[in-house]
Design a protein around this motif. Structure first.
Motif, PDB file in Angstrom:
ATOM      1  N   ALA A 141       0.822  -1.213   0.000  1.00 55.69           N
ATOM      2  CA  ALA A 141       0.000   0.000   0.000  1.00 55.69           C
ATOM      3  C   ALA A 141       0.853   1.258   0.000  1.00 55.69           C
ATOM      4  O   ALA A 141       0.428   2.304  -0.503  1.00 55.69           O
ATOM      5  N   ALA A 142       2.071   1.185   0.560  1.00 50.08           N
ATOM      6  CA  ALA A 142       2.928   2.365   0.637  1.00 50.08           C
ATOM      7  C   ALA A 142       3.355   2.867  -0.731  1.00 50.08           C
ATOM      8  O   ALA A 142       3.761   4.021  -0.877  1.00 50.08           O
ATOM      9  N   ARG A 143       3.271   2.040  -1.746  1.00 50.12           N
ATOM     10  CA  ARG A 143       3.677   2.443  -3.091  1.00 50.12           C
ATOM     11  C   ARG A 143       2.556   3.134  -3.859  1.00 50.12           C
ATOM     12  O   ARG A 143       2.790   3.704  -4.928  1.00 50.12           O
ATOM     13  N   ARG A 144       1.331   3.090  -3.310  1.00 52.05           N
ATOM     14  CA  ARG A 144       0.202   3.708  -4.003  1.00 52.05           C
ATOM     15  C   ARG A 144       0.115   5.188  -3.645  1.00 52.05           C
ATOM     16  O   ARG A 144       0.390   5.592  -2.528  1.00 52.05           O
ATOM     17  N   VAL A 145      -0.301   5.998  -4.628  1.00 47.17           N
ATOM     18  CA  VAL A 145      -0.535   7.412  -4.372  1.00 47.17           C
ATOM     19  C   VAL A 145      -1.941   7.626  -3.832  1.00 47.17           C
ATOM     20  O   VAL A 145      -2.158   8.359  -2.882  1.00 47.17           O
ATOM     21  N   ARG A 146      -2.912   6.972  -4.457  1.00 50.60           N
ATOM     22  CA  ARG A 146      -4.306   7.084  -4.000  1.00 50.60           C
ATOM     23  C   ARG A 146      -5.019   5.772  -4.260  1.00 50.60           C
ATOM     24  O   ARG A 146      -5.004   5.273  -5.377  1.00 50.60           O
ATOM     25  N   PRO A 147      -5.657   5.166  -3.254  1.00 52.93           N
ATOM     26  CA  PRO A 147      -6.333   3.876  -3.451  1.00 52.93           C
ATOM     27  C   PRO A 147      -7.619   4.047  -4.238  1.00 52.93           C
ATOM     28  O   PRO A 147      -8.265   5.096  -4.205  1.00 52.93           O
ATOM     29  N   SER A 148      -8.019   3.000  -4.956  1.00 53.23           N
ATOM     30  CA  SER A 148      -9.237   3.036  -5.751  1.00 53.23           C
ATOM     31  C   SER A 148     -10.402   2.426  -4.971  1.00 53.23           C
ATOM     32  O   SER A 148     -10.215   1.720  -3.981  1.00 53.23           O
ATOM     33  N   ARG A 149     -11.611   2.676  -5.459  1.00 52.55           N
ATOM     34  CA  ARG A 149     -12.809   2.108  -4.834  1.00 52.55           C
ATOM     35  C   ARG A 149     -12.822   0.589  -4.997  1.00 52.55           C
ATOM     36  O   ARG A 149     -13.239  -0.140  -4.093  1.00 52.55           O
ATOM     37  N   LYS A 150     -12.366   0.098  -6.158  1.00 57.21           N
ATOM     38  CA  LYS A 150     -12.329  -1.341  -6.386  1.00 57.21           C
ATOM     39  C   LYS A 150     -11.389  -2.026  -5.399  1.00 57.21           C
ATOM     40  O   LYS A 150     -11.677  -3.125  -4.913  1.00 57.21           O
TER      41      LYS A 150
END
Length: 452
Positions: free
Chosen positions: A313-322
């Motif tokens: 998760a630390a590599r994501r900029v913004r999580p998606s709804r899916k």
């Protein structure tokens, strides 16, 4: 000015205000997240956050040592009662259910760093008191109940304040990374803490020293908070005291689907996931006959998965709804599979994907809510988030504890997984229903203003 002109101007003003409100509801008003570079651990380059993270790792290890000791202490004092274990969990989260919204409001009204220092000091004193009771042989099960309830009262202020303090250290562009690293720290401690506690409890012949170690660990957090550079914090102006601030926070969430969906999803999922640590204790002890060290291993295996999920998760900029919905459904499936495992090593293996799924939905929901909330509302929004995240435990933990006592631990785990998946569907449906009603109410207000 003639009366008809004044009336016309008032009608135009009302129509414009109603139209603006409708647009705010129907469109996403969240500012774009600035692009961030620097890899998985980029937030650690920020001095204040680095102090916060170091203190958090140390304190979290102590906290998980105490949590492991607390579960074993309750089982010993209550003669293995699963209901007593569930009641302890419920008492710890009940204050958040009752007073969590007020804690979020205080986080908006007052500077967050002094609030955190006061709360951490009280939590350390509480751990010290309980440790002395256990070491001296004076502890009774009602002492643990009282400690859990008072800890929950302090958490009403500490948790939303700590959650909303992160963005003041790192800014919006690194918020997603910092939230995931916080989860990594928490779950790294979840790997190390129970394992250390299991070994030390077996070696020392008691749970008391674990409470004392946890009391000392709060010193690391207090030192980090005290050494921070106040000039590098981007704190918003405190919100003045006024009537209706709690209702304002609730209306703010209800009018925005980007806040409402993750909050509702967490509300339904956490109703039964907050008792999963309790379920691990019951499965290890009563189904597989594991001792203290083996029980610590089970908690650590779950945390290994959670740590891996947090680093991803630390590599994501913004999580998606899916991602948010998929993580919640996956955790429900993982619960069911782990509850059906017939061999202890296989049960341990199934705890890893359960940890990955749970931390995925937790970090995705936390980040989504913080990014979607405006700075002056973030404390109240996080108060609502923390309320639903932890508020289900007073209901779910005793219920699943009772189910486990009547039908066995396996039944409790499987039922928890099924209810988790049903909760995901309920959250999606409620978001749509509330969204339609909110839009309809705004359109009625627009029509009434136009006809005035």
């Amino acid at each position: 000015m003639p009366g008809w002109r004044a009336a016309a101007r008032r009608r135009r003003t009302a129509r414009a205000a109603a139209a603006g409100e409708l647009q705010a509801v129907e469109t996403r008003t969240v500012q774009p997240v600035p692009k961030s570079t620097g890899g998985t651990f980029r937030s650690l380059r920020i001095y204040n956050y680095r102090l916060f993270a170091i203190g958090g790792v140390i304190s979290n290890v102590g906290g998980w040592m105490q949590r492991t000791a607390q579960d074993l202490l309750v089982l010993d004092l209550a003669h293995g009662s699963a209901f007593a274990l569930g009641l302890t969990t419920a008492l710890q989260f009940l204050p958040l259910l009752l007073f969590g919204l007020w804690g979020g409001m205080l986080a908006d009204r007052y500077p967050k760093r002094p609030l955190l220092m006061a709360a951490q000091s009280l939590m350390g004193l509480l751990a010290l008191t309980m440790g002395v009771l256990v070491v001296t042989g004076s502890a009774q099960v009602w002492h643990v109940y009282v400690m859990a309830f008072v800890l929950g009262l302090i958490s009403c202020v500490e948790v939303p304040t700590r959650q909303s303090f992160v963005v003041e250290m790192v800014g919006r562009k690194d918020l997603s990374n910092a939230v995931a690293l916080n989860a990594s720290s928490f779950n790294l401690a979840r790997v190390v803490g129970p394992a250390i506690a299991g070994v030390l409890i077996s070696a020392l012949g008691g749970t008391g020293p674990m409470f004392l170690v946890n009391a000392l660990s709060f010193g690391a957090v207090l030192a980090g908070l005290g050494m921070m550079r106040a000039s590098e914090l981007t704190a918003p102006d405190p919100v003045p005291r006024a009537k209706g601030q709690l209702r304002e926070g609730l209306r703010y969430v209800l009018a925005r689907s980007e806040l409402l969906l993750p909050i509702l999803l967490v509300a339904f999922v956490s109703l039964f996931t907050q008792s999963f640590s309790m379920s691990i204790a019951l499965m290890a002890r009563q189904v597989f006959g594991a001792g203290a060290s083996s029980f610590g291993l089970a908690s650590s295996m779950f945390a290994v998965g959670a740590l891996g999920g947090a680093l991803l998760a630390a590599r994501r900029v913004r999580p998606s709804r899916k991602l948010l919905i998929g993580g919640a459904l996956s955790f429900g499936v993982a619960q069911i599979v782990s509850g059906l495992a017939m061999w202890y090593p296989l049960y341990l293996l199934f705890l890893i994907p359960a940890g990955i799924a749970l931390i995925t939905v937790n970090t995705a929901a936390n980040t989504s809510v913080q990014l979607a909330a405006s700075p002056e509302m973030r404390g109240r929004v996080m108060g609502i988030y923390v309320l639903v995240f932890t508020g289900g435990a007073p209901i779910g933990a005793p219920l699943l504890g009772w189910v486990a006592e009547v039908g066995g631990p396996r039944t409790g785990v499987v039922i928890g997984g099924v209810l988790t998946m049903l909760g995901v569907g309920a959250a999606i449906m409620l978001t749509r229903v509330i969204g339609r009603r909110t839009h309809a109410a705004v359109r009625r207000a627009t029509a009434a203003a136009a006809g005035a």
